[in-house]
Scaffold this motif. Structure first.
Motif, mmCIF file in Angstrom:
data_model
loop_
_atom_site.group_PDB
_atom_site.id
_atom_site.type_symbol
_atom_site.label_atom_id
_atom_site.label_comp_id
_atom_site.label_asym_id
_atom_site.label_seq_id
_atom_site.Cartn_x
_atom_site.Cartn_y
_atom_site.Cartn_z
ATOM 1 N N MET A 117 48.424 42.202 31.433
ATOM 2 C CA MET A 117 47.568 42.399 32.458
ATOM 3 C C MET A 117 47.163 41.159 32.954
ATOM 4 S SD MET A 117 43.828 43.599 30.873
ATOM 5 C CE MET A 117 44.786 44.769 29.476
ATOM 6 N N CYS A 118 46.511 41.092 34.291
ATOM 7 C CA CYS A 118 46.092 39.830 34.670
ATOM 8 C C CYS A 118 44.390 39.402 34.235
ATOM 9 C CB CYS A 118 45.886 40.052 36.163
ATOM 10 S SG CYS A 118 44.557 41.230 36.760
ATOM 11 N N GLY A 119 44.137 38.381 34.321
ATOM 12 C CA GLY A 119 43.053 37.630 33.569
ATOM 13 C C GLY A 119 41.767 38.524 34.138
ATOM 14 N N GLN A 120 41.850 38.874 35.589
ATOM 15 C CA GLN A 120 40.607 39.456 36.025
ATOM 16 C C GLN A 120 40.392 40.764 35.375
ATOM 17 O OE1 GLN A 120 42.894 37.966 37.760
ATOM 18 N NE2 GLN A 120 42.514 36.760 39.336
ATOM 19 N N MET A 121 41.350 41.659 35.374
ATOM 20 C CA MET A 121 41.254 42.872 34.352
ATOM 21 C C MET A 121 40.794 42.623 32.909
ATOM 22 S SD MET A 121 41.211 46.065 34.690
ATOM 23 C CE MET A 121 42.193 46.472 36.009
ATOM 24 N N ARG A 122 41.506 41.691 32.384
ATOM 25 C CA ARG A 122 40.913 41.355 30.956
ATOM 26 C C ARG A 122 39.667 40.881 30.648
ATOM 27 N NH1 ARG A 122 43.088 42.912 26.607
ATOM 28 N NH2 ARG A 122 41.041 43.583 26.735
ATOM 29 N N GLN A 123 39.120 40.020 31.766
ATOM 30 C CA GLN A 123 37.633 39.691 31.636
ATOM 31 C C GLN A 123 36.702 40.778 31.708
ATOM 32 O OE1 GLN A 123 36.836 35.835 33.298
ATOM 33 N NE2 GLN A 123 34.833 36.494 33.863
ATOM 34 N N PHE A 124 36.979 41.754 32.742
ATOM 35 C CA PHE A 124 36.326 42.825 32.916
ATOM 36 C C PHE A 124 36.202 43.881 31.852
ATOM 37 C CE2 PHE A 124 35.285 47.237 34.236
ATOM 38 C CZ PHE A 124 34.312 46.908 35.197
ATOM 39 N N LEU A 125 37.424 44.179 31.084
ATOM 40 C CA LEU A 125 37.649 45.017 29.817
ATOM 41 C C LEU A 125 36.859 44.359 28.788
ATOM 42 C CD1 LEU A 125 41.164 46.206 30.108
ATOM 43 C CD2 LEU A 125 39.138 47.303 31.081
ATOM 44 N N ASP A 126 36.902 42.893 28.665
ATOM 45 C CA ASP A 126 36.097 42.385 27.397
ATOM 46 C C ASP A 126 34.884 42.556 27.453
ATOM 47 O OD1 ASP A 126 38.547 41.570 26.378
ATOM 48 O OD2 ASP A 126 38.508 39.583 27.155
ATOM 49 N N ALA A 127 34.309 42.987 28.637
ATOM 50 C CA ALA A 127 32.901 43.136 28.721
ATOM 51 C C ALA A 127 32.369 44.322 28.299
ATOM 52 C CB ALA A 127 32.274 42.718 30.085
ATOM 53 N N THR A 128 33.073 45.358 28.005
ATOM 54 C CA THR A 128 32.999 46.633 27.377
ATOM 55 C C THR A 128 32.627 46.974 25.952
ATOM 56 O OG1 THR A 128 35.385 47.226 27.099
ATOM 57 C CG2 THR A 128 34.432 47.531 29.460
ATOM 58 N N GLY A 129 32.103 46.229 25.416
ATOM 59 C CA GLY A 129 31.867 46.316 23.943
ATOM 60 C C GLY A 129 30.809 47.198 23.732
ATOM 61 N N SER A 130 29.773 47.234 24.564
ATOM 62 C CA SER A 130 28.684 48.122 24.221
ATOM 63 C C SER A 130 29.078 49.784 24.454
ATOM 64 C CB SER A 130 27.575 47.966 25.295
ATOM 65 O OG SER A 130 27.709 47.886 26.735
ATOM 66 N N ILE A 131 30.086 49.701 25.486
ATOM 67 C CA ILE A 131 30.556 51.259 25.554
ATOM 68 C C ILE A 131 31.581 51.505 24.405
ATOM 69 C CG2 ILE A 131 32.504 52.407 27.206
ATOM 70 C CD1 ILE A 131 31.290 50.935 29.480
ATOM 71 N N TRP A 132 32.354 50.507 23.805
ATOM 72 C CA TRP A 132 33.122 51.032 22.566
ATOM 73 C C TRP A 132 32.109 51.349 21.684
ATOM 74 C CZ3 TRP A 132 32.918 47.769 18.405
ATOM 75 C CH2 TRP A 132 33.702 48.032 17.328
ATOM 76 N N MET A 133 31.168 50.622 21.332
ATOM 77 C CA MET A 133 30.228 50.904 20.195
ATOM 78 C C MET A 133 29.485 52.135 20.336
ATOM 79 S SD MET A 133 28.884 49.210 17.547
ATOM 80 C CE MET A 133 29.107 47.506 17.541
ATOM 81 N N VAL A 142 37.789 45.388 40.262
ATOM 82 C CA VAL A 142 37.225 44.560 39.080
ATOM 83 C C VAL A 142 36.738 43.158 39.873
ATOM 84 C CG1 VAL A 142 38.516 45.689 37.177
ATOM 85 C CG2 VAL A 142 39.392 43.680 38.389
ATOM 86 N N PRO A 143 35.699 42.670 39.477
ATOM 87 C CA PRO A 143 35.331 41.335 40.015
ATOM 88 C C PRO A 143 36.383 40.328 39.993
ATOM 89 C CG PRO A 143 33.749 41.901 38.471
ATOM 90 C CD PRO A 143 34.948 42.948 38.188
ATOM 91 N N GLU A 144 36.525 39.530 41.230
ATOM 92 C CA GLU A 144 37.348 38.217 41.250
ATOM 93 C C GLU A 144 36.756 37.334 40.478
ATOM 94 O OE1 GLU A 144 40.184 36.562 41.483
ATOM 95 O OE2 GLU A 144 40.576 37.740 43.259
ATOM 96 N N THR A 145 37.605 36.336 39.784
ATOM 97 C CA THR A 145 37.137 35.163 39.084
ATOM 98 C C THR A 145 37.672 33.734 39.507
ATOM 99 O OG1 THR A 145 39.100 35.533 37.560
ATOM 100 C CG2 THR A 145 37.260 36.814 37.047
ATOM 101 N N LEU A 146 38.528 33.973 40.594
ATOM 102 C CA LEU A 146 39.082 32.773 41.318
ATOM 103 C C LEU A 146 38.456 32.276 42.470
ATOM 104 C CD1 LEU A 146 42.952 33.634 41.299
ATOM 105 C CD2 LEU A 146 41.725 32.013 39.645
ATOM 106 N N PRO A 147 37.968 31.105 42.490
ATOM 107 C CA PRO A 147 37.019 30.589 43.527
ATOM 108 C C PRO A 147 37.897 30.950 44.969
ATOM 109 C CG PRO A 147 37.408 28.867 41.846
ATOM 110 C CD PRO A 147 38.198 29.925 41.577
ATOM 111 N N THR A 148 37.155 30.704 45.878
ATOM 112 C CA THR A 148 37.736 31.147 47.131
ATOM 113 C C THR A 148 38.628 30.245 47.602
ATOM 114 O OG1 THR A 148 35.860 30.318 48.361
ATOM 115 C CG2 THR A 148 35.881 32.577 47.918
ATOM 116 N N ASP A 149 38.621 28.909 47.519
ATOM 117 C CA ASP A 149 39.383 27.969 47.714
ATOM 118 C C ASP A 149 40.908 27.942 47.116
ATOM 119 O OD1 ASP A 149 38.048 27.052 45.372
ATOM 120 O OD2 ASP A 149 38.503 25.075 45.691
ATOM 121 N N VAL A 150 40.846 28.211 45.811
ATOM 122 C CA VAL A 150 41.937 28.619 44.973
ATOM 123 C C VAL A 150 42.815 29.835 45.644
ATOM 124 C CG1 VAL A 150 43.110 29.410 42.627
ATOM 125 C CG2 VAL A 150 41.107 27.557 42.945
#
Length: 203
Positions: free
Chosen positions: A87-103, A38-46
């Motif tokens: 679950m970690c935030g990165q996974m949660r953010q990815f799953l939150d974008a699956t609304g159209s699939i759910w619909m 899943v996409p990384e959400t943290l900046p590289t410096d973090v």
């Protein structure tokens, strides 16, 4: 038949487990486990401050998944580290974008499974998997876990992750412990078990 192994890994523990899950899937005739991150959400410096930069180089070659990919597989195995028993935030953010699939019911009837890691022995491995299951149920997926047919989760001679809900590993307070042979065997068993059920459903 292709099964997606979709995960987030910061220090490589979940990545190692994901590889074992894919190996188990490959034991099912005609099945293939496809690794995606899943996409990384943290900046590289973090990430650098957290000491994760070098570890992430070891799995940087794994392609990043898009939401549109999810419906193209016979099943999905999700891997996430534990964050305060969830679950970690990165996974949660990815799953939150699956609304159209759910619909559209894009995952209804597909097999789903979850594996995880935590820093400590009782750091929320089971609650992470169980709360992840609510997403699978909302999407109409068929949940598989890690049955006691894998006797390694009953071991008392060593500290080990793993429960009927899914394979897991214990990382240690500083991430110094990587998956044991028994934990990797659990992941392979889970992958093979889930892949076998997906194969029957797709027959």
């Amino acid at each position: 038949m292709k099964i997606l192994v979709l995960y987030y890994s910061m220090y490589g523990h979940i990545h190692k487990m994901a590889e074992a899950i894919a190996e188990g899937i490959a034991e099912v005739p005609g099945a293939e486990g496809v690794l995606r991150r899943v996409p990384e959400t943290l900046p590289t410096d973090v990430l650098a401050k957290m000491g994760a930069t070098e570890a992430q180089k070891t799995f940087a070659h794994i392609p990043v998944c898009t939401v549109d990919e999810l419906t193209g597989y016979a099943g999905i195995v999700f891997g996430t580290p534990t964050r305060f028993g969830n679950m970690c935030g990165q996974m949660r953010q990815f799953l939150d974008a699956t609304g159209s699939i759910w619909m559209n019911g894009g995952l209804v009837g597909k097999v789903g499974s979850v594996f995880t890691s935590s820093a400590t022995q009782h750091g929320g491995q089971e609650s992470t998997v169980l709360t992840f299951h609510t997403f699978l149920l909302h999407q109409g997926m068929i949940i598989t876990g890690l049955p006691y047919a894998f006797a390694g989760q009953m071991r008392m001679d060593e500290i080990t992750g793993g429960s009927p809900y899914g394979a897991s590993t214990i990382c240690g307070g500083k991430g110094e412990r990587f998956p044991s042979d028994n934990e990797l065997a659990a992941a392979r068993h889970q992958g093979k078990y889930m892949g076998g059920i997906a194969a029957k459903l797709n027959a």
